[in-house]
Write a protein that holds these residues in place. Structure first.
Motif, PDB file in Angstrom:
ATOM      1  N   UNK A  12       6.377   0.927  -2.978  1.00 51.77           N
ATOM      2  CA  UNK A  12       5.061   0.722  -3.254  1.00 51.77           C
ATOM      3  C   UNK A  12       4.620   2.001  -2.587  1.00 51.77           C
ATOM      4  N   UNK A  13       3.314   2.513  -2.871  1.00 49.58           N
ATOM      5  CA  UNK A  13       2.707   3.457  -2.072  1.00 49.58           C
ATOM      6  C   UNK A  13       1.173   3.653  -2.392  1.00 49.58           C
ATOM      7  N   UNK A  14       0.410   3.594  -1.338  1.00 50.42           N
ATOM      8  CA  UNK A  14      -0.699   3.620  -1.484  1.00 50.42           C
ATOM      9  C   UNK A  14      -1.650   4.881  -0.590  1.00 50.42           C
ATOM     10  N   UNK A  15      -3.006   5.238  -0.867  1.00 57.38           N
ATOM     11  CA  UNK A  15      -3.338   6.275  -0.157  1.00 57.38           C
ATOM     12  C   UNK A  15      -3.900   5.853   1.136  1.00 57.38           C
ATOM     13  N   UNK A  16      -3.854   6.534   2.036  1.00 56.90           N
ATOM     14  CA  UNK A  16      -4.497   6.391   3.327  1.00 56.90           C
ATOM     15  C   UNK A  16      -5.382   7.539   3.850  1.00 56.90           C
ATOM     16  N   UNK A  62      11.862  -3.290   3.672  1.00 58.17           N
ATOM     17  CA  UNK A  62      10.388  -3.523   4.326  1.00 58.17           C
ATOM     18  C   UNK A  62       9.672  -2.521   5.146  1.00 58.17           C
ATOM     19  N   UNK A 118       1.198   6.323   2.332  1.00 63.92           N
ATOM     20  CA  UNK A 118       1.896   5.230   3.005  1.00 63.92           C
ATOM     21  C   UNK A 118       2.873   4.543   2.130  1.00 63.92           C
ATOM     22  N   UNK A 119       3.932   4.722   2.370  1.00 70.04           N
ATOM     23  CA  UNK A 119       5.049   4.145   1.293  1.00 70.04           C
ATOM     24  C   UNK A 119       5.677   3.080   1.955  1.00 70.04           C
ATOM     25  N   UNK A 120       6.161   2.067   1.205  1.00 71.59           N
ATOM     26  CA  UNK A 120       6.954   0.814   1.557  1.00 71.59           C
ATOM     27  C   UNK A 120       8.105   0.609   0.717  1.00 71.59           C
ATOM     28  N   UNK A 176       8.354   0.885   6.489  1.00 69.66           N
ATOM     29  CA  UNK A 176       7.183   1.661   6.172  1.00 69.66           C
ATOM     30  C   UNK A 176       7.512   3.296   6.429  1.00 69.66           C
ATOM     31  N   UNK A 231      10.491  -2.018  -0.623  1.00 70.57           N
ATOM     32  CA  UNK A 231      10.617  -3.199  -0.650  1.00 70.57           C
ATOM     33  C   UNK A 231      12.135  -3.787  -0.360  1.00 70.57           C
ATOM     34  N   UNK A 279       5.054   6.609   6.769  1.00 74.34           N
ATOM     35  CA  UNK A 279       3.770   7.418   6.995  1.00 74.34           C
ATOM     36  C   UNK A 279       3.852   8.563   6.521  1.00 74.34           C
TER      37      UNK A 279
END
Lengths: 94, 342
Positions: A23-27, A39, A32-34, A41, A36, A43
């Motif tokens: 999973x990845x999202x914008x910060x 678990x 920020x990658x995760x 992270x 699974x 950055x």
């Protein structure tokens, strides 16, 4: 063109997909990658150069902005390190 | 030195601890949720849980750690897990292991990976049962055996480290390995039922130092809720050793109350209610969370360990000193001189 430049060029022309297990999202600093599977992270200080795909769904491609000059080499290194960590994969369709 | 990215404010939690039920079939003497359970404030129904999960997915929260109570006592808990997985959220369940059955384990194996933490508070019945209740050691072990028989891929045995069991850590680790599980050690905090057992259970200074040394030598041992104030320098690279409350994580109580972390489920830290407003709004704008993010433990700033622990656990400080702005009372530096801690 020298081989390192060719590598860099190839790296930046490749399409990268985010695998199912990531999973990845914008910060504010970038992404920020995760992972699974662990678990863990990661950055990534990428600013707005990389854009994450939707949180889930099929064929999630990481969008890479065009950059110039010294930033090309840095971006190329960053993409290689994300591939090495299994957080993105080079698309086989390219 | 540029600030660590992990110190940068995030737009959403990385993970959320969700105490999904008050119900529990055990009465552990150090239970974090004992007070909440006594208040009987009720719990969210399935539709409300789905709404919360939708919000978590919109916020792009990566992981939900379900606890309670005993989550598997909720009839609809598997539906909740399935719904979370369908939204792309990774789940971890803290269970006491006593309600695991063949059918339940098989069902969990069919799902997306569900990380399981089975609580066991000693390496022998005498120690565990004194904390978790008579006969529980063998009941918990029966659940662990079900997981081991099926080679459940992602489970850990979790021990809250207390004075009665600290001497059994090595044996506990061997027991976990025997069942193919990881060892997880959690910090005992004086919140919930822990307030009443603090005097008997909290570690002595010398035990804290020994534990820190043990953790330094056993990097494979998980400490999910971090012993920030104890973390030896050698474990620094293993993860984020500072408090992430209201920054990287937050907690949702069974009734939908939102708190900075599960160890601060105290009325003074109630930040909002997911049945009344979106979790995203609570996380971003709650005055409680804003205040929490601004905590700076000035007296720790000159300490050479500040970059490792950032002052330690505010929950322990709050329950022992009545202030979240004080240094962690179990600070390792306070226990031994600097040269002996590195």
């Amino acid at each position: 063109m020298a081989s390192t430049e060719q590598d860099e060029e190839g790296c930046l022309q490749t399409e990268y997909l985010v695998p199912d297990w990531v999973r990845v999202r914008r910060e504010s600093f970038g992404l920020l990658f995760y992972d699974t599977r662990s678990t863990r992270l990661t950055f990534v200080r990428s600013g707005l150069v990389l854009s994450p795909p939707p949180f889930t769904g099929p064929r999630r491609a990481l969008l890479v902005d065009a950059v110039t000059g010294s930033r090309r080499a840095a971006l190329s290194r960053l993409l290689r390190s994300l591939v090495a960590k299994g957080l993105i994969v080079a698309s086989e369709t390219q | 030195m540029p600030p660590r990215l992990s110190n940068t404010p995030l737009r959403a939690p990385v993970n959320v601890t969700w105490e999904i039920t008050e119900a529990c079939n055990l009465r552990c003497s150090h239970c974090l949720s004992a007070e909440l359970r006594a208040q009987r404030r009720g719990e969210l129904d399935l539709a409300q849980c789905r709404t919360v999960i939708d919000e978590l997915a919109t916020m792009e929260v990566f992981q939900v750690n379900f606890g309670g109570g005993e989550p598997f006592l909720r009839d609809d808990f598997l539906d909740i897990l399935r719904y979370a997985h369908a939204q792309g959220i990774t789940t971890c369940v803290s269970t006491n292991g006593t309600v695991l059955s063949d059918a339940l384990v098989d069902e969990l194996l069919r799902m997306a990976p569900v990380y399981l933490q089975v609580s066991l508070d000693g390496a022998c019945p005498e120690t565990n049962d004194a904390i978790r209740g008579r006969g529980t050691f063998h009941r918990i072990l029966a659940g662990i055996e079900l997981l081991a028989e099926r080679r459940y891929p992602d489970f850990s045995l979790n021990m809250v480290v207390t004075r009665p069991n600290v001497g059994e850590i090595a044996e506990f680790d061997r027991l976990a390995r025997r069942y193919g599980a990881k060892t997880r050690l959690s910090r005992f905090r004086p919140s919930g039922g822990g307030c009443n057992t603090w005097e008997d259970y909290h570690l002595t200074r010398s035990q804290l130092v020994e534990l820190s040394s043990f953790l330094g030598e056993h990097q494979e041992i998980l400490t999910g809720d971090s012993f920030f104030a104890l973390t030896p320098d050698s474990r620094r690279a293993l993860g984020l050793n500072m408090c992430g409350a209201a920054k990287m994580t937050c907690a949702v109580a069974p009734d939908g109350g939102v708190y900075p972390c599960a160890f601060l489920s105290d009325p003074a830290f109630l930040a909002g209610d997911v049945t009344a407003e979106p979790l995203a709004a609570i996380f971003e704008s709650s005055p409680v969370f804003k205040r929490f993010r601004e905590i700076e433990i000035e007296s720790c700033r000159s300490c050479d360990r500040f970059s490792i622990c950032q002052g330690g656990c505010p929950a322990v400080a709050y329950f022992l000193t009545d202030s979240v702005g004080r240094p962690d009372p179990e600070c390792l530096r306070a226990a031994v001189p600097a040269k002996e801690v590195a």
